[in-house]
Scaffold this motif. Structure first.
Motif, PDB file in Angstrom:
ATOM      1  N   ILE A  21      42.312  45.267  33.874  1.00 14.26           N
ATOM      2  CA  ILE A  21      41.417  45.377  35.021  1.00 14.26           C
ATOM      3  C   ILE A  21      42.015  46.403  35.974  1.00 14.26           C
ATOM      4  N   GLU A  22      41.146  47.233  36.515  1.00 15.01           N
ATOM      5  CA  GLU A  22      41.557  48.247  37.479  1.00 15.01           C
ATOM      6  C   GLU A  22      41.248  47.697  38.858  1.00 15.01           C
ATOM      7  N   VAL A  23      42.277  47.624  39.691  1.00 12.33           N
ATOM      8  CA  VAL A  23      42.139  47.071  41.032  1.00 12.33           C
ATOM      9  C   VAL A  23      42.293  48.202  42.042  1.00 12.33           C
ATOM     10  N   ALA A  24      41.280  48.383  42.871  1.00  9.84           N
ATOM     11  CA  ALA A  24      41.317  49.389  43.932  1.00  9.84           C
ATOM     12  C   ALA A  24      41.234  48.662  45.269  1.00  9.84           C
ATOM     13  N   GLY A  25      41.973  49.163  46.234  1.00  8.16           N
ATOM     14  CA  GLY A  25      41.951  48.527  47.544  1.00  8.16           C
ATOM     15  C   GLY A  25      42.438  49.453  48.626  1.00  8.16           C
ATOM     16  N   PRO A  26      42.247  49.072  49.890  1.00 13.27           N
ATOM     17  CA  PRO A  26      42.613  49.938  51.009  1.00 13.27           C
ATOM     18  C   PRO A  26      44.096  50.262  51.078  1.00 13.27           C
ATOM     19  N   GLY A  27      44.969  49.397  50.596  1.00  8.51           N
ATOM     20  CA  GLY A  27      46.396  49.663  50.671  1.00  8.51           C
ATOM     21  C   GLY A  27      46.948  50.377  49.446  1.00  8.51           C
ATOM     22  N   LEU A  28      46.068  50.798  48.545  1.00  5.11           N
ATOM     23  CA  LEU A  28      46.512  51.426  47.296  1.00  5.11           C
ATOM     24  C   LEU A  28      46.121  52.896  47.278  1.00  5.11           C
ATOM     25  N   LYS A  29      47.102  53.774  47.064  1.00  8.93           N
ATOM     26  CA  LYS A  29      46.787  55.206  46.951  1.00  8.93           C
ATOM     27  C   LYS A  29      46.019  55.486  45.674  1.00  8.93           C
ATOM     28  N   THR A  30      46.407  54.811  44.600  1.00  8.79           N
ATOM     29  CA  THR A  30      45.698  54.914  43.327  1.00  8.79           C
ATOM     30  C   THR A  30      45.440  53.496  42.831  1.00  8.79           C
TER      31      THR A  30
ATOM     32  N   THR B 130      31.478  32.328  40.319  1.00 13.14           N
ATOM     33  CA  THR B 130      30.614  31.752  41.344  1.00 13.14           C
ATOM     34  C   THR B 130      31.068  32.168  42.740  1.00 13.14           C
ATOM     35  N   ALA B 131      32.378  32.138  42.972  1.00  7.40           N
ATOM     36  CA  ALA B 131      32.921  32.523  44.278  1.00  7.40           C
ATOM     37  C   ALA B 131      33.120  34.037  44.390  1.00  7.40           C
ATOM     38  N   GLY B 132      32.981  34.755  43.274  1.00  6.04           N
ATOM     39  CA  GLY B 132      33.134  36.209  43.294  1.00  6.04           C
ATOM     40  C   GLY B 132      34.559  36.672  43.479  1.00  6.04           C
ATOM     41  N   ARG B 133      35.520  35.929  42.874  1.00  3.24           N
ATOM     42  CA  ARG B 133      36.913  36.304  43.085  1.00  3.24           C
ATOM     43  C   ARG B 133      37.745  36.004  41.842  1.00  3.24           C
ATOM     44  N   ILE B 134      38.883  36.687  41.761  1.00  2.00           N
ATOM     45  CA  ILE B 134      39.896  36.382  40.760  1.00  2.00           C
ATOM     46  C   ILE B 134      41.241  36.312  41.463  1.00  2.00           C
ATOM     47  N   VAL B 135      42.137  35.542  40.879  1.00  2.00           N
ATOM     48  CA  VAL B 135      43.506  35.456  41.376  1.00  2.00           C
ATOM     49  C   VAL B 135      44.385  36.120  40.330  1.00  2.00           C
ATOM     50  N   ILE B 136      45.273  37.001  40.809  1.00  2.00           N
ATOM     51  CA  ILE B 136      46.171  37.694  39.882  1.00  2.00           C
ATOM     52  C   ILE B 136      47.630  37.358  40.188  1.00  2.00           C
ATOM     53  N   ASP B 137      48.428  37.355  39.137  1.00  2.00           N
ATOM     54  CA  ASP B 137      49.883  37.215  39.216  1.00  2.00           C
ATOM     55  C   ASP B 137      50.426  38.350  38.360  1.00  2.00           C
ATOM     56  N   PRO B 138      50.361  39.597  38.879  1.00  2.00           N
ATOM     57  CA  PRO B 138      50.640  40.775  38.057  1.00  2.00           C
ATOM     58  C   PRO B 138      52.123  40.930  37.721  1.00  2.00           C
ATOM     59  N   PRO B 139      52.410  41.699  36.678  1.00  6.60           N
ATOM     60  CA  PRO B 139      53.816  42.005  36.366  1.00  6.60           C
ATOM     61  C   PRO B 139      54.481  42.701  37.562  1.00  6.60           C
ATOM     62  N   GLU B 140      55.761  42.472  37.717  1.00  5.78           N
ATOM     63  CA  GLU B 140      56.505  43.096  38.814  1.00  5.78           C
ATOM     64  C   GLU B 140      56.386  44.609  38.739  1.00  5.78           C
ATOM     65  N   GLY B 141      56.178  45.235  39.881  1.00  2.90           N
ATOM     66  CA  GLY B 141      56.073  46.687  39.944  1.00  2.90           C
ATOM     67  C   GLY B 141      54.657  47.217  39.824  1.00  2.90           C
ATOM     68  N   THR B 142      53.678  46.332  39.583  1.00  5.03           N
ATOM     69  CA  THR B 142      52.285  46.777  39.445  1.00  5.03           C
ATOM     70  C   THR B 142      51.750  47.321  40.765  1.00  5.03           C
ATOM     71  N   PHE B 143      52.127  46.663  41.864  1.00  8.86           N
ATOM     72  CA  PHE B 143      51.667  47.069  43.191  1.00  8.86           C
ATOM     73  C   PHE B 143      52.860  47.526  44.009  1.00  8.86           C
ATOM     74  N   PRO B 144      52.680  48.563  44.842  1.00 10.39           N
ATOM     75  CA  PRO B 144      53.785  49.015  45.693  1.00 10.39           C
ATOM     76  C   PRO B 144      54.143  47.939  46.704  1.00 10.39           C
TER      77      PRO B 144
END
Length: 170
Positions: A129-138, A155-169
């Protein structure tokens, strides 16, 4: 594009000179693409009925109603094919159509919003899954596994992630 349709494949040009079309199937069972009835363009302005004739490299050759020449088949190259949602099989609880994931809000395990799912990719080793957000440059890519995405709540329109370390700055 209507939420009542799901992308199931795409035309990939002509096959031979007799008007057959090459089709890429995005279905879990690739040959099922011909069983979903009428297929549509993304904007719903054109419809196609296809009959698979043989397996070819990267897909199938197919006869398409109204397509009788190589030129007509070539003109369809790149057109994505959408099936009516009610023609598709229902999925087990732990499987999802990519179209249903795109746009969902992404939260981390602490409940903080990380962004939204902007796309779903599969390059052969499983869905990302590709996650884009305001705090992400890419956008960030998160493997779509139960370990990395423990909760999907359509139904709630959401997912919870526990990504591998280093995925997000940090």
């Amino acid at each position: 594009m209507s939420e009542d349709r799901i992308c199931v494949g795409a035309f990939a040009g002509s096959f031979g000179v007799g008007g057959e079309v090459r089709v890429k199937s995005f279905c879990a069972e690739p040959e099922d693409i011909e069983t979903y009835g009428t297929l549509w363009t993304e904007d719903g302005t054109r419809s196609f009925t296809l009959s698979l004739t043989r397996a070819v490299k990267t897909g199938f050759a197919a006869d398409v109603d109204g397509i009788t020449t190589k030129e007509q088949a070539d003109a369809l190259k790149g057109v994505r094919l959408y099936a009516d949602r009610d023609a598709l099989p229902s999925l087990p609880d732990d499987e999802f159509y990519h179209a249903d994931l795109i746009g969902l809000t992404v939260l981390d395990t602490g409940g903080a919003e990380v962004g939204r799912v902007s796309a779903v990719h599969n390059h052969g080793a499983g869905d990302l899954i590709e996650v884009a957000g305001p705090g992400l440059k890419t956008p960030a890519l998160v493997p779509f596994t139960r370990a990395n995405v423990p909760t999907v709540d359509l139904t709630a329109g959401r997912i919870v992630i526990d990504p591998p370390e280093g995925t997000f700055p940090e």
